[in-house]
Motif scaffolding. Structure first.
Motif, short mmCIF file in Angstrom:
data_model
loop_
_atom_site.label_atom_id
_atom_site.label_comp_id
_atom_site.label_asym_id
_atom_site.label_seq_id
_atom_site.Cartn_x
_atom_site.Cartn_y
_atom_site.Cartn_z
N TYR A 125 42.73 71.43 -40.19
CA TYR A 125 42.36 70.85 -38.97
C TYR A 125 41.02 71.77 -38.62
O TYR A 125 39.90 70.99 -38.30
CB TYR A 125 43.26 70.69 -38.16
N CYS A 126 41.18 72.90 -38.39
CA CYS A 126 40.20 73.67 -37.69
C CYS A 126 38.97 73.89 -38.40
O CYS A 126 37.72 73.71 -38.26
CB CYS A 126 40.74 75.05 -37.29
N TRP A 127 39.33 74.02 -40.07
CA TRP A 127 38.09 74.37 -40.97
C TRP A 127 37.08 73.35 -41.11
O TRP A 127 36.13 73.19 -40.93
CB TRP A 127 38.79 74.77 -42.08
N MET A 149 31.14 69.98 -37.44
CA MET A 149 30.10 70.53 -36.36
C MET A 149 28.81 71.03 -36.78
O MET A 149 27.81 70.87 -36.20
CB MET A 149 31.00 71.32 -35.30
N GLU A 150 29.25 72.05 -37.74
CA GLU A 150 27.99 72.75 -38.18
C GLU A 150 27.01 71.96 -38.79
O GLU A 150 25.60 71.83 -38.79
CB GLU A 150 28.31 73.86 -39.09
N LYS A 151 27.50 70.98 -39.67
CA LYS A 151 26.65 70.01 -40.48
C LYS A 151 25.77 69.08 -39.67
O LYS A 151 24.46 68.78 -39.58
CB LYS A 151 27.38 69.04 -41.33
N SER A 152 26.58 68.70 -38.42
CA SER A 152 25.85 67.74 -37.48
C SER A 152 25.05 68.43 -36.65
O SER A 152 23.74 68.05 -36.13
CB SER A 152 27.13 67.07 -36.53
N ASN A 153 25.15 69.82 -36.61
CA ASN A 153 24.08 70.68 -35.97
C ASN A 153 22.72 70.87 -36.59
O ASN A 153 22.02 71.55 -36.00
CB ASN A 153 24.79 72.07 -35.47
N GLU A 154 22.85 70.58 -37.77
CA GLU A 154 21.59 70.80 -38.73
C GLU A 154 20.64 69.69 -38.87
O GLU A 154 19.43 70.00 -39.35
CB GLU A 154 22.09 70.99 -40.17
N PRO A 198 25.93 69.01 -30.94
CA PRO A 198 26.67 68.66 -32.28
C PRO A 198 28.03 67.67 -31.92
O PRO A 198 28.41 67.70 -30.81
CB PRO A 198 27.08 70.06 -32.42
N VAL A 199 28.24 67.15 -33.04
CA VAL A 199 29.30 66.17 -32.91
C VAL A 199 30.55 67.16 -33.37
O VAL A 199 30.56 67.56 -34.15
CB VAL A 199 29.18 65.09 -34.37
N GLU A 200 31.48 66.87 -32.41
CA GLU A 200 32.67 67.65 -32.30
C GLU A 200 33.93 66.85 -32.05
O GLU A 200 34.11 65.91 -31.50
CB GLU A 200 32.77 68.80 -31.45
N LEU A 201 34.91 67.20 -33.01
CA LEU A 201 36.13 66.54 -33.07
C LEU A 201 37.15 67.60 -32.17
O LEU A 201 37.03 68.81 -31.96
CB LEU A 201 37.06 66.47 -34.47
N ASN A 202 38.12 66.79 -31.38
CA ASN A 202 38.95 67.64 -30.32
C ASN A 202 40.28 66.80 -30.33
O ASN A 202 40.38 65.63 -30.58
CB ASN A 202 38.35 67.75 -28.82
N ALA A 203 41.16 67.38 -29.68
CA ALA A 203 42.52 67.16 -29.57
C ALA A 203 42.65 66.42 -28.05
O ALA A 203 43.07 67.35 -27.27
CB ALA A 203 43.51 68.07 -30.02
N LEU A 204 42.26 65.35 -27.93
CA LEU A 204 42.40 64.74 -26.68
C LEU A 204 41.60 65.68 -25.59
O LEU A 204 41.90 65.79 -24.23
CB LEU A 204 43.89 64.56 -26.18
N GLY A 205 40.64 66.09 -26.10
CA GLY A 205 39.82 67.13 -24.98
C GLY A 205 40.53 68.42 -24.94
O GLY A 205 39.92 68.91 -23.81
N VAL A 206 41.69 68.65 -25.18
CA VAL A 206 42.41 70.08 -24.93
C VAL A 206 41.85 71.13 -25.81
O VAL A 206 41.39 72.08 -25.29
CB VAL A 206 43.70 69.73 -24.83
N PHE A 207 41.87 71.01 -27.24
CA PHE A 207 41.36 71.58 -28.13
C PHE A 207 40.31 71.10 -28.98
O PHE A 207 40.23 70.03 -29.20
CB PHE A 207 42.63 71.84 -29.29
N LEU A 232 38.22 71.20 -32.62
CA LEU A 232 38.85 71.59 -33.85
C LEU A 232 37.54 72.61 -34.60
O LEU A 232 36.64 71.98 -35.38
CB LEU A 232 38.99 70.34 -34.81
N ASN A 233 37.83 73.85 -34.30
CA ASN A 233 36.92 74.87 -34.91
C ASN A 233 37.53 76.15 -35.08
O ASN A 233 38.88 76.30 -34.94
CB ASN A 233 35.81 75.12 -33.77
N LEU A 234 36.99 77.02 -35.64
CA LEU A 234 37.83 78.28 -35.98
C LEU A 234 38.19 78.99 -34.72
O LEU A 234 39.05 79.87 -34.74
CB LEU A 234 36.83 79.12 -36.78
#
Length: 382
Positions: free
Chosen positions: A302-304, A310-315, A346-355, A357-359
């Motif tokens: 999930y995190c990876w 996120m990194e690809k959207s940041n490019e 950047p486009v980021e995924l999160n767990a209901l805004g709490v966490f 999904l990154n390293l």
């Protein structure tokens, strides 16, 4: 030259696995049987949780309680993820329909090669996860038979409090517990793999978009109208990708939140069992090692993949800046500036805004698990 690529073939395995047990919205034959199997999964999971957690009423042994909570947290995570996905079945169908849009299916030969390469890498990683899940089920099935207890004592995969004597129905109880683990591993891993594949496809879409921005002036020196048409097509592709990621977020975020919260406790209790409770020479020790690897691998996926997205959207910003924008007219330059301003976030995924999904979240989960383990270890020693 463009090709038509059906992205749904990449998630076909997960669709089949979830369809068999009634957890995917498609018109398959024998739908009644799939719904029946879905109800059976809910019932046997709830029954298994009840028999295990009932032991906490009569037990004051920390090692027994930790083993009970280890299994309970796993099942709580599984049931919440299952219910969350079940309530979002329409979103799962929408995600599949989004992939069939022309904006995504029309790709060049170069882009097709990039997609297939990334999909193969993702599938290899997920195969490792599936093998670990299979290993957990296998060792849960065999370790009670190998690790013999006291003479005449019958071992079970999980401890439990039953309203009857389980030894009188040993094979039924034994097979029921294994069926619970197998159904949990089957469904849980299918949902996890489906999420990772959707995120991988979104990541590839951003990678393709970066290439299209860099090549927006390819073989066009002064034709600003054609360049404007290409940039507008990139904007349409960008918006479609963001909409696709937003649907992924909406479909899986609640299940991910519960998974992360439970994973902190599960990793802590598994390490506690390994270091202080389980015999190093037993089959159960091997089982707990595989189980720990499986849980850490699950959270890492999930995190990876969230981090890579996120990194690809940041490019996107760098890809727009790489164009010889100073040779464009004012209209195209303003349009590029608008895109770059949007891509700063950047486009980021999160767990209901709490966490997120990154390293960093992965490190936080492991650090928190170790902190809980240290506290539990001190309590156990005292």
């Amino acid at each position: 030259m463009t090709e038509v690529f059906r992205h749904s073939t990449f998630i076909s395995q997960e669709i089949i696995r979830l369809s068999i047990i009634g957890f995917y919205p498609n018109n398959i034959k024998w739908k009644f049987l799939t719904y029946l199997w879905m109800v059976i999964i809910y019932l046997i999971t709830a029954a298994q949780m009840w028999t295990v957690t009932a032991l906490t009423i009569h037990s004051v042994d920390l090692t027994v309680i930790s083993e009970i909570f280890l299994f309970s947290m796993t099942q709580i995570s599984f049931i919440n993820k299952l219910i969350s996905f079940h309530m979002k079945l329409k979103n799962a169908a929408k995600l599949e329909r989004m992939l069939s849009r022309n904006v995504f299916t029309q790709v060049s030969l170069t882009e097709l090669a990039v997609m297939k390469q990334q999909f193969k890498k993702c599938q290899r990683v997920l195969n490792i996860f599936i093998v670990l899940c299979f290993g957990v089920v296998l060792f849960y099935a065999v370790f009670p038979a190998i690790d013999q207890g006291q003479p005449g004592q019958k071992n079970y995969p999980f401890p439990g409090e039953f309203p009857f004597n389980p030894d009188d129905y040993y094979m039924w109880v034994y097979c029921g517990q294994i069926l619970t683990v197998a159904s949990s591993a089957w469904t849980n891993s299918a949902i996890d793999c489906l999420f990772q594949k959707h995120v991988t496809m979104a990541t590839v879409f951003f990678q393709i978009l970066c290439g299209r921005f860099r090549n927006v002036m390819d073989k066009l020196d002064e034709n600003n109208e054609e360049i404007l048409r290409r940039i507008k097509k990139c904007v349409i592709y960008y918006n479609a990708t963001i909409e696709y990621v937003s649907m992924i977020q909406n479909t899986f975020s609640y299940g991910i939140l519960i998974q992360f919260l439970c994973s902190v406790i599960i990793i802590c209790l598994t390490v506690f069992q390994l270091s202080l409770v389980v015999d190093y020479n037993s089959t159960k020790f091997v089982l707990m090692i595989i189980y720990l690897l499986c849980m850490m691998f699950q959270v890492s996926l999930y995190c990876w993949y969230g981090h890579i997205l996120m990194e690809k959207s940041n490019e996107i910003t760098a890809a727009c800046y790489a164009i010889n924008w100073n040779d464009l007219d004012l209209v195209n330059q303003k349009l590029l500036i608008t895109i770059m301003e949007r891509a700063k976030r950047p486009v980021e995924l999160n767990a209901l805004g709490v966490f997120k999904l990154n390293l960093s979240t992965m490190v936080t989960i492991l650090r928190t698990s170790y902190s809980y383990f240290a506290v539990l270890q001190q309590i156990y020693k005292k």
